[in-house]
Design an enzyme around this catalytic site. Sequence first.
Site, PDB file in Angstrom:
ATOM      1  N   GLU A 125     -15.269  36.741   5.681  1.00 35.62           N
ATOM      2  CA  GLU A 125     -15.454  37.574   4.497  1.00 35.62           C
ATOM      3  C   GLU A 125     -16.935  37.572   4.131  1.00 35.62           C
ATOM      4  OE1 GLU A 125     -13.274  36.440   0.972  1.00 35.62           O
ATOM      5  OE2 GLU A 125     -13.755  38.329  -0.012  1.00 35.62           O
ATOM      6  N   ALA A 267     -14.930  28.190  -0.998  1.00 39.58           N
ATOM      7  CA  ALA A 267     -13.876  28.048  -0.008  1.00 39.58           C
ATOM      8  C   ALA A 267     -13.392  29.435   0.381  1.00 39.58           C
ATOM      9  CB  ALA A 267     -12.709  27.242  -0.570  1.00 39.58           C
ATOM     10  N   MET A 268     -12.546  29.489   1.418  1.00 39.57           N
ATOM     11  CA  MET A 268     -12.125  30.789   1.942  1.00 39.57           C
ATOM     12  C   MET A 268     -10.656  30.776   2.313  1.00 39.57           C
ATOM     13  SD  MET A 268     -13.023  33.832   2.634  1.00 39.57           S
ATOM     14  CE  MET A 268     -11.746  34.982   3.156  1.00 39.57           C
ATOM     15  N   GLU A 269      -9.969  31.851   1.896  1.00 38.63           N
ATOM     16  CA  GLU A 269      -8.512  31.913   1.968  1.00 38.63           C
ATOM     17  C   GLU A 269      -7.952  32.438   3.286  1.00 38.63           C
ATOM     18  OE1 GLU A 269     -10.498  33.922   0.042  1.00 38.63           O
ATOM     19  OE2 GLU A 269      -9.711  35.965  -0.049  1.00 38.63           O
ATOM     20  N   ASN A 270      -8.625  32.254   4.413  1.00 36.33           N
ATOM     21  CA  ASN A 270      -8.105  32.716   5.708  1.00 36.33           C
ATOM     22  C   ASN A 270      -6.621  32.388   5.844  1.00 36.33           C
ATOM     23  OD1 ASN A 270     -10.988  32.961   6.451  1.00 36.33           O
ATOM     24  ND2 ASN A 270     -10.856  30.734   6.461  1.00 36.33           N
ATOM     25  N   HIS A 302      -6.671  28.067  -6.117  1.00 34.81           N
ATOM     26  CA  HIS A 302      -7.198  29.432  -5.973  1.00 34.81           C
ATOM     27  C   HIS A 302      -6.989  29.951  -4.542  1.00 34.81           C
ATOM     28  CE1 HIS A 302     -10.114  32.734  -6.843  1.00 34.81           C
ATOM     29  NE2 HIS A 302     -10.374  32.613  -5.552  1.00 34.81           N
ATOM     30  N   GLU A 303      -7.425  29.173  -3.572  1.00 28.45           N
ATOM     31  CA  GLU A 303      -7.316  29.645  -2.181  1.00 28.45           C
ATOM     32  C   GLU A 303      -5.852  29.758  -1.772  1.00 28.45           C
ATOM     33  OE1 GLU A 303     -10.035  30.805  -1.224  1.00 28.45           O
ATOM     34  OE2 GLU A 303     -11.304  29.694  -2.620  1.00 28.45           O
ATOM     35  N   HIS A 306      -4.288  32.892  -3.088  1.00 23.09           N
ATOM     36  CA  HIS A 306      -4.698  34.089  -2.349  1.00 23.09           C
ATOM     37  C   HIS A 306      -3.669  34.472  -1.284  1.00 23.09           C
ATOM     38  CE1 HIS A 306      -8.547  35.586  -3.664  1.00 23.09           C
ATOM     39  NE2 HIS A 306      -9.229  34.479  -3.406  1.00 23.09           N
ATOM     40  N   GLU A 325      -9.774  38.954  -6.377  1.00 29.35           N
ATOM     41  CA  GLU A 325     -10.495  37.820  -6.981  1.00 29.35           C
ATOM     42  C   GLU A 325     -10.191  37.654  -8.468  1.00 29.35           C
ATOM     43  OE1 GLU A 325     -11.495  35.593  -5.270  1.00 29.35           O
ATOM     44  OE2 GLU A 325     -11.949  36.478  -3.322  1.00 29.35           O
TER      45      GLU A 325
HETATM   46  N1  TRP Z   1     -12.866  34.786  -0.901  1.00 23.73           N
HETATM   47  C1  TRP Z   1     -13.546  33.570  -1.252  1.00 23.73           C
HETATM   48  C2  TRP Z   1     -12.921  33.111  -2.549  1.00 23.73           C
HETATM   49  O1  TRP Z   1     -11.923  32.487  -2.574  1.00 23.73           O
HETATM   50  C3  TRP Z   1     -15.015  33.764  -1.452  1.00 23.73           C
HETATM   51  C4  TRP Z   1     -15.871  33.488  -0.276  1.00 23.73           C
HETATM   52  C5  TRP Z   1     -15.869  32.387   0.487  1.00 23.73           C
HETATM   53  C6  TRP Z   1     -16.924  34.283   0.211  1.00 23.73           C
HETATM   54  N2  TRP Z   1     -16.860  32.472   1.423  1.00 23.73           N
HETATM   55  C7  TRP Z   1     -17.510  33.612   1.268  1.00 23.73           C
HETATM   56  C8  TRP Z   1     -17.428  35.505  -0.135  1.00 23.73           C
HETATM   57  C9  TRP Z   1     -18.594  34.118   1.968  1.00 23.73           C
HETATM   58  C10 TRP Z   1     -18.515  36.022   0.544  1.00 23.73           C
HETATM   59  C11 TRP Z   1     -19.086  35.353   1.596  1.00 23.73           C
HETATM   60  O2  TRP Z   1     -13.326  33.418  -3.616  1.00 23.73           O
HETATM   61 ZN    ZN Z   2     -11.096  34.018  -4.273  1.00 23.36          ZN
END
Ligand code: TRP
Ligand code: ZN
Length: 881
Positions: A125, A267-270, A302-303, A306, A325
């Site tokens: 993302e 963090a990232m919701e993959n 949060h993640e 998602h 978001e």
């Molecule tokens: N989607 C992520 C969140 O939970 C945000 C995010 C994580 C992100 N890494 C990123 C956005 C890198 C842009 C670039 O909010």
């Molecule tokens: Zn998010």
Amino acid sequence: MRSEQPRSVRLSDYHPPRWRIETVKLDVALDATRTRVLATLAFVPNETPAAPLVLDGDELTLASIRLDGFELPAERYEATPDRLVIADPPPRPFVLEIETIIDPSANTQLMGLYRAGDTYCTQCEAEGFRRITYFLDRPDIMAVYTTRIEAEKAEAPVLLANGNLVEGGDIEGTSRHFAVWHDPFPKPSYLFALVGGRLGGIEDNFVTASGRSVKLMVFVEPGQEKRAHYAMEALKRSMRWDEEAFGREYDLDIFMIVAVSAFNMGAMENKGLNIFNDKYVLATADTATDADFARIEAVIAHEYFHNWTGDRITCRDWFQLCLKEGLTVFRDQEFTSDQRSRPVKRITDVRVLRAQQFVEDSGPLAHPVRPEVYREINNFYTATVYEKGAELVRMIKTLVGPTAFRAGMDLYFARHDGQAVTIEDFVRCFAETGGLDFEQFMRWYRQAGTPEVTVTIRHDAATRTCSLEIAQTQPATPGQPVKEPLVIPLAIGLLDADGRDLPLVFADDGRPLERGVIVLTKPAETFVFGGIEARPVPSLNRGFSAPVKIAANLTTADLRLLAAHDGDAFNRWQAVQTLASALLTANVGAIRTGKPPQQDRGLVAALETVLGDTALEPDFAAQMLALPSEADIARDIGRDVDPDAIFAARRRLRGELARELGTALRDTYRRMVTDGPYSPDAEGAGRRALKNACLDLLAADGTPAAIALAARQYQNADNMTDRMAALSTLALHPVPERQAALDDFYRRYQRDPLVIDKWFALQATIPEESCLEHVRELSRHQAFSLTNPNRVRALIGSFAQANQTQFNRLDGAGYRFVADAVLDLDARNPQVAARMMTAFRSWRALEPGRRECAEAELRRVGAATPLSNDLRDIVERSLAP
Ligand code: TRP
Ligand code: ZN
């Protein structure tokens, strides 16, 4: 790096994809510098006649390309690092096999496939997938992914990707092995992830409401496993809560979290494979503070949330970012409110909203919750999209009520599962279940700026009525000189002289006010309530029901009554803040004009009541004791800001409170000391918060006894919360105990990067003339490095964002230092550099001398070459007239 003039993308230019991709097979052979990616993509035309095929790329090297099994002749396509074009593709479904070579070790942007330490990981993302393979890298392309990863067994014994594990094993006759993962849920490319490395982990199990068993894994650096348990517990609580509060069950057989040490964001919701900045995973009592535990719980939630709001239902395009978001922040806020204290959560969220979003909204970077144009999408992961976006969801709930809100969410999940949708699709669900027209409400998504609401209260003894005359105005923001009135739900109460809520009945028709909420829709309107004998005290915008600024004709006596009695806890806190803010603002003016500062016995009395009220929730009492921050005061003043005068006024008041409340502070401090083992739960955290708020105020005028108390607490602490709180208190005073404690802290924790980040951050916020020189030295410290975003944010970020007086030095040296650091950083990590540069966003509100210095630094950065799109976008918008 792209240094050409970035192009703008517009919402109004949205066009549905001309091609679909139904399945994606990725075969990734991990290698430190030459990772080979073979992507097999099944294309289906969406238009007749078939359009040319234009795939996105970013710094890619094409090794080979085949169409339906045959090598594509060179004249049939054109490949550059950032594009692959097939001008004349077959007008029917076909399969492309694209082979690219990428270098994860050279990837310092931390987008696409990169290395965090020795671990291979991805961040896709918003537009990182195109750094792995050529693709239609937009969220409305949803495909089913199968990922095969292979690697040296010794280098990457753990191989992970989205979905369920279907196969794995050794590659015979080699030192390599492989794993195949299949994700049955169609998803956009930004949710793709893979991980490879030597990782330790803990495992657990969760049985869903319908009885399915889900394996849970948290992967961390080997040796850190004991620090992963809190995250695992928070995950299980999140999973249960989403079932109970929203009826949402988890859907795969396994859910994985991987903690990495180098990450651009939180963090990232993959899908099925969340990747985290390790600071939002790792915690034990001796390394993490209560605030860290609370943030970990919130980010894990949060993640996880998602999975439904983001993954199962995603965004049609990046303009709809708040769809996932804002909604997911709202959901994690509700989760925390249910797990901890609801009023305290509301207060801390509103503090953040005002400190981040209101500031953004009042400066050159202001933009609507749903922007209509961007040059760099990475710059729109903002407080406005996240925090104000969550407020809009909260207002929708307030407008339709809890039952219709839940029904609307159910409808949203049922109607749009598996789709990439828009804000209109979301809001329509509540229009239907709530029976309301949301046409006017949609302006909240389109108009930037914080609305200002003025309230005039009048009482008429003859008719026994009380009227509230209310007007709303919308300030101009960049590109939006004039605006339309908004729908503003204001929760209100009218208090009698004893502080009790009066029944609210409209004077004209005797109708009771439903749910205590009046709804403004016009520029000006009057609400009249009947049966009211004497002038009541209005409690306005209870629970902060609308994200607006309120000005009302309340007296100091009114505010004291609210502070002592308002049934709405948020407004009790707000009343104290308003009293303190009025005093501080007046005293800033006095200091600047050489007049004697004022005192406010009422504020002292209000705080004395708080300290004396042993029935009060300690965490709430701690919030009541916290004075508006320097940044809060600067925001209230709004123009011609002088950070030194603000600091002086605030320090003066803190010293006064220390003297006036000394005994009560010491008593409360003692009352809050607990023996028994540390536990990070809300109750224990609340007691520590109050204790440490007392300590900090007690020490505010630097008396030796209080400094000694802080030094003792530092030494004797059995948890990081108390140790860090004592150190933060000492940091504000130039006493020998400070340096001794800082040196001790470094010795104790030098092998612990996340704790050393705290050490860097704290020193960067010391409000003293010598700070900048010290920060410069720290930037040459052996433990400092520009390659780790957490470290950069700890030192440079804290200095720029949390040290008002020293960043804003009169001689401009603070600005110059940060600008230099940002330029250094830009060559390596544009995303983090651009975010750091937003520290300049309030430059126009400064007094002329500082304004000039800040502008000069913005212009210097803007003129530097090369410059990333990310940084150029922030600088140019910051300077735009
Ligand atoms: N989607 C992520 C969140 O939970 C945000 C995010 C994580 C992100 N890494 C990123 C956005 C890198 C842009 C670039 O909010
Ligand atoms: Zn998010």
